[in-house]
Design a protein around this motif. Structure first.
Motif, PDB file in Angstrom:
ATOM      1  N   THR A  10      27.173 -32.043  32.756  1.00  0.00           N
ATOM      2  CA  THR A  10      26.147 -32.680  31.737  1.00  0.00           C
ATOM      3  C   THR A  10      26.585 -32.810  30.292  1.00  0.00           C
ATOM      4  N   ALA A  11      27.566 -31.870  29.945  1.00  0.00           N
ATOM      5  CA  ALA A  11      28.097 -31.704  28.804  1.00  0.00           C
ATOM      6  C   ALA A  11      29.869 -31.404  28.699  1.00  0.00           C
ATOM      7  N   MET A  12      30.369 -32.283  29.301  1.00  0.00           N
ATOM      8  CA  MET A  12      31.915 -32.051  29.229  1.00  0.00           C
ATOM      9  C   MET A  12      32.369 -32.047  28.111  1.00  0.00           C
ATOM     10  N   ASP A  13      32.011 -32.418  27.036  1.00  0.00           N
ATOM     11  CA  ASP A  13      32.648 -32.260  25.724  1.00  0.00           C
ATOM     12  C   ASP A  13      32.605 -30.920  25.098  1.00  0.00           C
ATOM     13  N   VAL A  14      31.834 -29.862  25.880  1.00  0.00           N
ATOM     14  CA  VAL A  14      31.889 -28.542  25.331  1.00  0.00           C
ATOM     15  C   VAL A  14      32.394 -27.567  26.497  1.00  0.00           C
ATOM     16  N   GLY A  15      32.732 -26.404  25.722  1.00  0.00           N
ATOM     17  CA  GLY A  15      33.177 -25.390  26.711  1.00  0.00           C
ATOM     18  C   GLY A  15      32.049 -24.580  27.431  1.00  0.00           C
ATOM     19  N   PRO A  16      32.445 -23.786  28.333  1.00  0.00           N
ATOM     20  CA  PRO A  16      31.516 -23.204  28.936  1.00  0.00           C
ATOM     21  C   PRO A  16      30.545 -21.982  27.847  1.00  0.00           C
ATOM     22  N   LEU A  17      31.199 -21.693  27.098  1.00  0.00           N
ATOM     23  CA  LEU A  17      30.305 -20.698  26.004  1.00  0.00           C
ATOM     24  C   LEU A  17      29.346 -21.343  25.277  1.00  0.00           C
ATOM     25  N   GLU A  18      29.752 -22.734  24.765  1.00  0.00           N
ATOM     26  CA  GLU A  18      28.734 -23.405  23.994  1.00  0.00           C
ATOM     27  C   GLU A  18      27.864 -23.983  25.206  1.00  0.00           C
ATOM     28  N   LEU A  19      28.020 -24.244  26.339  1.00  0.00           N
ATOM     29  CA  LEU A  19      27.119 -24.638  27.337  1.00  0.00           C
ATOM     30  C   LEU A  19      25.911 -23.639  27.314  1.00  0.00           C
ATOM     31  N   ILE A  20      26.414 -22.552  27.388  1.00  0.00           N
ATOM     32  CA  ILE A  20      25.559 -21.247  27.679  1.00  0.00           C
ATOM     33  C   ILE A  20      24.594 -21.286  26.317  1.00  0.00           C
ATOM     34  N   GLU A  21      25.192 -21.396  25.211  1.00  0.00           N
ATOM     35  CA  GLU A  21      24.201 -21.638  24.033  1.00  0.00           C
ATOM     36  C   GLU A  21      23.368 -22.775  24.279  1.00  0.00           C
ATOM     37  N   ILE A  22      23.583 -24.046  24.699  1.00  0.00           N
ATOM     38  CA  ILE A  22      22.986 -25.080  24.639  1.00  0.00           C
ATOM     39  C   ILE A  22      21.753 -24.711  25.762  1.00  0.00           C
ATOM     40  N   ALA A  23      22.116 -24.237  26.911  1.00  0.00           N
ATOM     41  CA  ALA A  23      21.306 -23.846  27.847  1.00  0.00           C
ATOM     42  C   ALA A  23      20.330 -22.911  27.384  1.00  0.00           C
ATOM     43  N   CYS A  26      17.649 -24.736  24.959  1.00  0.00           N
ATOM     44  CA  CYS A  26      16.825 -25.654  25.537  1.00  0.00           C
ATOM     45  C   CYS A  26      15.781 -25.070  26.729  1.00  0.00           C
ATOM     46  N   GLY A  27      15.948 -23.893  26.997  1.00  0.00           N
ATOM     47  CA  GLY A  27      15.052 -23.113  27.780  1.00  0.00           C
ATOM     48  C   GLY A  27      15.520 -23.267  29.137  1.00  0.00           C
ATOM     49  N   TYR A  28      16.520 -23.410  29.437  1.00  0.00           N
ATOM     50  CA  TYR A  28      17.002 -23.394  30.814  1.00  0.00           C
ATOM     51  C   TYR A  28      17.065 -21.926  31.401  1.00  0.00           C
ATOM     52  N   GLN A  29      17.117 -21.560  32.586  1.00  0.00           N
ATOM     53  CA  GLN A  29      17.144 -20.204  33.106  1.00  0.00           C
ATOM     54  C   GLN A  29      18.472 -20.079  33.744  1.00  0.00           C
ATOM     55  N   ALA A  30      19.299 -20.972  34.207  1.00  0.00           N
ATOM     56  CA  ALA A  30      20.616 -21.028  34.783  1.00  0.00           C
ATOM     57  C   ALA A  30      21.781 -21.851  34.206  1.00  0.00           C
ATOM     58  N   VAL A  31      22.833 -21.578  34.617  1.00  0.00           N
ATOM     59  CA  VAL A  31      24.013 -22.629  34.214  1.00  0.00           C
ATOM     60  C   VAL A  31      24.762 -22.588  35.541  1.00  0.00           C
ATOM     61  N   SER A  32      25.494 -23.807  35.757  1.00  0.00           N
ATOM     62  CA  SER A  32      26.528 -24.092  36.683  1.00  0.00           C
ATOM     63  C   SER A  32      27.981 -24.214  36.183  1.00  0.00           C
ATOM     64  N   LEU A  33      28.850 -23.398  36.214  1.00  0.00           N
ATOM     65  CA  LEU A  33      30.083 -23.322  35.650  1.00  0.00           C
ATOM     66  C   LEU A  33      31.509 -23.502  36.465  1.00  0.00           C
ATOM     67  N   PHE A  34      32.498 -24.269  35.979  1.00  0.00           N
ATOM     68  CA  PHE A  34      33.629 -24.245  36.484  1.00  0.00           C
ATOM     69  C   PHE A  34      34.481 -23.082  36.465  1.00  0.00           C
ATOM     70  N   THR A  35      34.903 -22.280  37.575  1.00  0.00           N
ATOM     71  CA  THR A  35      35.574 -21.136  37.877  1.00  0.00           C
ATOM     72  C   THR A  35      36.945 -21.514  38.582  1.00  0.00           C
ATOM     73  N   ASN A  36      36.796 -22.972  38.814  1.00  0.00           N
ATOM     74  CA  ASN A  36      38.207 -23.257  39.567  1.00  0.00           C
ATOM     75  C   ASN A  36      37.990 -25.097  39.403  1.00  0.00           C
ATOM     76  N   ALA A  37      38.959 -25.321  38.837  1.00  0.00           N
ATOM     77  CA  ALA A  37      39.227 -26.946  38.416  1.00  0.00           C
ATOM     78  C   ALA A  37      40.319 -27.281  38.902  1.00  0.00           C
ATOM     79  N   PRO A  38      40.547 -27.838  40.229  1.00  0.00           N
ATOM     80  CA  PRO A  38      41.860 -28.473  40.720  1.00  0.00           C
ATOM     81  C   PRO A  38      41.938 -29.775  40.438  1.00  0.00           C
ATOM     82  N   HIS A  39      43.265 -30.259  40.566  1.00  0.00           N
ATOM     83  CA  HIS A  39      43.414 -31.893  40.227  1.00  0.00           C
ATOM     84  C   HIS A  39      42.599 -32.655  41.348  1.00  0.00           C
ATOM     85  N   VAL A  40      41.889 -33.506  40.781  1.00  0.00           N
ATOM     86  CA  VAL A  40      40.927 -34.285  41.619  1.00  0.00           C
ATOM     87  C   VAL A  40      41.695 -35.531  42.186  1.00  0.00           C
ATOM     88  N   PRO A  41      42.137 -35.719  43.632  1.00  0.00           N
ATOM     89  CA  PRO A  41      42.877 -36.888  43.910  1.00  0.00           C
ATOM     90  C   PRO A  41      42.164 -38.115  44.395  1.00  0.00           C
TER      91      PRO A  41
END
Length: 166
Positions: A10-23, A26-41
């Motif tokens: 939902t926020a591909m223009d920010v990194g994981p650290l900033e996403l945590i701050e945004i979450a 905004c009052g979210y309780q959790a985040v979903s983050l990429f820890t593995n990002a392979p080439h999408v074929p």
């Protein structure tokens, strides 16, 4: 009340650290983050999918920010299941996700042959189980091996792994 999470997509223009701050803001309780990002074929869309990814160098700061804001990490994203999948390379992303609290490893099936896909999913379930994680099959029209909820349910039945869902 069920916790509400913010996904990195939902926020591909920010990194994981900033996403945590945004979450947190905004009052979210959790985040979903990429820890593995392979080439999408996906033919014709090469290079389109570049995912902000948590790296081992960021692990401590990500953990501190999650803890500081009282946020959970629910999903470690994402693990492609395709004919040439390098399962050994997925270990690091699974371990990183688990160390940050993720209990789900999200996977996408890019193997169009259903029997081979069943084998790949089973192997990935075994690998994820070594980190005490549940594999979440994400169905999507863009993924050639699992385009619908009905297909995801079929795979869950065929694989029969206790740590597989969608």
């Amino acid at each position: 009340m069920r916790p509400i999470g913010l996904h990195q997509l939902t926020a591909m223009d920010v990194g994981p650290l900033e996403l945590i701050e945004i979450a947190a803001a905004c009052g979210y309780q959790a985040v979903s983050l990429f820890t593995n990002a392979p080439h999408v074929p996906i033919a014709g869309q090469e290079g389109k999918f570049v995912f902000p990814t948590v790296t081992p160098a960021m692990q401590r700061e990500v953990r501190e920010r999650l803890d500081g804001h009282g946020l959970a990490m629910i999903n470690a994203e994402f693990f492609l299941l395709k004919p040439d999948a390098d399962f050994a390379s997925y270990r690091a992303g699974l371990a990183l996700g688990r160390s940050l609290g993720a209990c789900h490893a999200v996977s996408h099936v890019f193997e169009p042959d259903r029997l081979r896909a069943v084998e790949l999913i089973g192997r990935f379930c075994e690998l994820a189980a070594s980190e005490d994680m549940i594999v979440a099959l994400e169905f999507c029209p863009m993924t050639p091996g699992c385009k619908s909820m009905a297909e995801a349910a079929w795979f869950v039945d065929q694989v029969g792994a206790a740590n597989l869902g969608f």
